[in-house]
Scaffold this motif. Structure first.
Motif, short mmCIF file in Angstrom:
data_model
loop_
_atom_site.label_atom_id
_atom_site.label_comp_id
_atom_site.label_asym_id
_atom_site.label_seq_id
_atom_site.Cartn_x
_atom_site.Cartn_y
_atom_site.Cartn_z
N ASN A 294 -16.77 -49.47 74.81
CA ASN A 294 -17.55 -48.42 74.71
C ASN A 294 -18.71 -48.54 75.80
OD1 ASN A 294 -18.55 -50.66 73.70
ND2 ASN A 294 -19.79 -49.80 71.97
N VAL A 295 -18.37 -49.29 76.80
CA VAL A 295 -19.39 -49.60 77.78
C VAL A 295 -19.40 -48.69 78.94
CG1 VAL A 295 -20.11 -51.28 79.48
CG2 VAL A 295 -18.91 -52.16 77.39
N VAL A 296 -20.45 -48.21 79.36
CA VAL A 296 -20.69 -47.24 80.57
C VAL A 296 -21.64 -47.57 81.56
CG1 VAL A 296 -21.59 -44.74 81.05
CG2 VAL A 296 -20.13 -45.23 78.83
N PHE A 297 -21.10 -47.71 82.68
CA PHE A 297 -21.97 -48.27 84.07
C PHE A 297 -23.24 -47.07 83.99
CE2 PHE A 297 -17.96 -49.98 85.21
CZ PHE A 297 -18.37 -51.57 85.40
N HIS A 298 -24.28 -47.58 84.72
CA HIS A 298 -25.35 -46.44 85.06
C HIS A 298 -24.92 -45.43 85.80
CE1 HIS A 298 -27.68 -50.56 84.60
NE2 HIS A 298 -27.63 -49.93 83.24
N ASP A 299 -24.02 -45.31 86.69
CA ASP A 299 -23.51 -44.21 87.33
C ASP A 299 -22.69 -43.26 86.45
OD1 ASP A 299 -21.03 -45.40 86.89
OD2 ASP A 299 -20.61 -45.66 89.16
N GLY A 300 -22.62 -43.52 85.26
CA GLY A 300 -21.95 -42.62 84.42
C GLY A 300 -20.33 -42.96 84.20
N SER A 301 -19.80 -43.72 84.94
CA SER A 301 -18.41 -44.25 84.55
C SER A 301 -18.15 -45.13 83.66
CB SER A 301 -17.90 -44.63 86.06
OG SER A 301 -18.52 -45.81 86.35
N ARG A 302 -17.02 -45.02 82.88
CA ARG A 302 -16.69 -46.32 82.02
C ARG A 302 -16.24 -47.62 82.65
NH1 ARG A 302 -16.91 -45.52 76.77
NH2 ARG A 302 -16.84 -43.58 76.04
N MET A 303 -16.60 -48.76 81.95
CA MET A 303 -15.96 -49.91 82.39
C MET A 303 -14.68 -50.05 81.58
SD MET A 303 -17.33 -53.86 81.40
CE MET A 303 -16.33 -53.85 80.31
N THR A 304 -13.73 -50.46 82.47
CA THR A 304 -12.34 -50.86 81.90
C THR A 304 -11.81 -52.00 82.73
OG1 THR A 304 -10.97 -49.69 83.81
CG2 THR A 304 -11.79 -48.45 81.95
N ALA A 305 -10.82 -52.62 82.26
CA ALA A 305 -10.16 -53.92 82.91
C ALA A 305 -10.30 -53.83 84.75
CB ALA A 305 -8.93 -54.02 82.34
N GLU A 306 -9.85 -52.53 85.04
CA GLU A 306 -9.96 -52.45 86.75
C GLU A 306 -11.12 -52.70 87.21
OE1 GLU A 306 -7.48 -52.00 88.47
OE2 GLU A 306 -5.95 -51.58 87.12
N GLU A 307 -12.17 -52.10 86.68
CA GLU A 307 -13.51 -52.28 87.25
C GLU A 307 -14.04 -53.99 87.19
OE1 GLU A 307 -12.98 -48.59 87.10
OE2 GLU A 307 -13.19 -49.77 85.31
N VAL A 308 -13.75 -54.41 85.83
CA VAL A 308 -13.89 -55.95 85.99
C VAL A 308 -13.31 -56.83 86.78
CG1 VAL A 308 -13.72 -58.06 84.27
CG2 VAL A 308 -14.37 -55.68 83.26
N LYS A 309 -11.62 -56.43 87.05
CA LYS A 309 -10.81 -57.16 87.74
C LYS A 309 -11.51 -56.98 89.67
CE LYS A 309 -6.07 -56.85 89.63
NZ LYS A 309 -6.43 -56.49 91.19
N PHE A 310 -12.00 -55.75 89.87
CA PHE A 310 -12.65 -55.48 90.97
C PHE A 310 -13.84 -56.54 91.46
CE2 PHE A 310 -16.04 -53.39 93.05
CZ PHE A 310 -15.51 -52.98 94.44
N THR A 311 -14.55 -56.60 90.32
CA THR A 311 -15.86 -57.34 90.45
C THR A 311 -15.46 -58.90 90.57
OG1 THR A 311 -17.25 -55.84 89.04
CG2 THR A 311 -17.90 -57.98 89.64
N LEU A 312 -14.71 -59.25 89.83
CA LEU A 312 -14.22 -60.55 89.86
C LEU A 312 -13.63 -61.11 91.43
CD1 LEU A 312 -13.22 -61.44 86.36
CD2 LEU A 312 -15.27 -61.98 87.27
#
Length: 229
Positions: free
Chosen positions: A130-148
């Protein structure tokens, strides 16, 4: 009989009063100068910023804005390659990490609800759904992978501690991390503020870092590199 010392006493009281007023004025001036010397950046309450209409009044904007003061000059707000992880994550509360920590330094869930070591070199992390970034998009495993992967590429210190071989987004809320060797402290390293998760929109089309777009209670608003504020 008249008290001859009364005029002298009155004069002394007047001089003391003047001295106090002068000292107070100097202190206020020095305090003001000190405040001007402190670097800062502007962050806005995430929930209030999201609910505020575009045409919100100046008073509403000021009410939802926190100006963060820092004793040292702020050189960068780049959490990936600019050394601003601690500032943006722990001080400004703009970003959050997968793993949190209690007062006794024991680990607790953060953006990840749980983690498990599947074998000597494989870890699985379950993410909050249920996590949303400040830009309105949802945080999924893809975004976590991207960051790491961005952090590992840019920060050799973090990379040497994580010892990551591959990162896989199994599904939207499951992340699998394989290490190059046994690394029992992997969850603890993912509490490190430089591994805080950010949205891909933190970068421009050319892949250059623009601003930290996180999931924390405060949303990054502005930073002027020329004035360090």
């Amino acid at each position: 009989m008249k008290n001859k010392s009364s005029p002298l006493l009155i004069l002394l009281i007047i001089l003391l009063t003047c001295a106090i007023l002068v000292t107070s004025g100097c202190s206020s001036t020095k305090e003001s100068e000190a405040k001007e010397a402190i670097s800062g950046l502007e962050v806005t309450s995430g929930s209030e910023a999201a609910s505020q209409p575009e045409g919100g009044s100046e008073a509403d904007s000021e009410a939802s804005t926190l100006v963060l003061g820092e004793m040292w000059e702020i050189d960068s707000v780049d959490t990936i390659n600019g050394g601003a992880g601690t500032l943006i994550c722990e001080k400004a509360a703009v970003t959050e990490t997968l793993v949190g920590a209690n007062e006794d330094f024991s680990l607790k869930p953060g953006l990840a609800t749980s983690w498990e070591q599947l074998d000597e070199n494989t870890w699985e992390f379950r993410l909050r759904d249920n996590v949303v970034f400040h830009d309105g998009s949802r945080m999924t495993a893809e975004e976590v992978k991207f960051t790491l992967e961005k952090v590992i590429e840019a920060n050799s210190k973090v990379a040497s501690m994580l010892k990551v071989d591959t990162i896989e987004a199994v599904d939207n809320y499951t992340l699998k991390i394989k290490t190059t060797e046994i690394n029992p402290i992997l969850p603890g390293i993912l509490h490190y503020p430089d591994t805080a998760i950010i949205s891909p929109s933190s970068f421009d089309a050319a892949g250059e870092f623009v601003k930290p777009v996180g999931t924390g209670p405060y949303k990054f608003e502005s930073f002027d590199e020329r004035t360090r504020s």
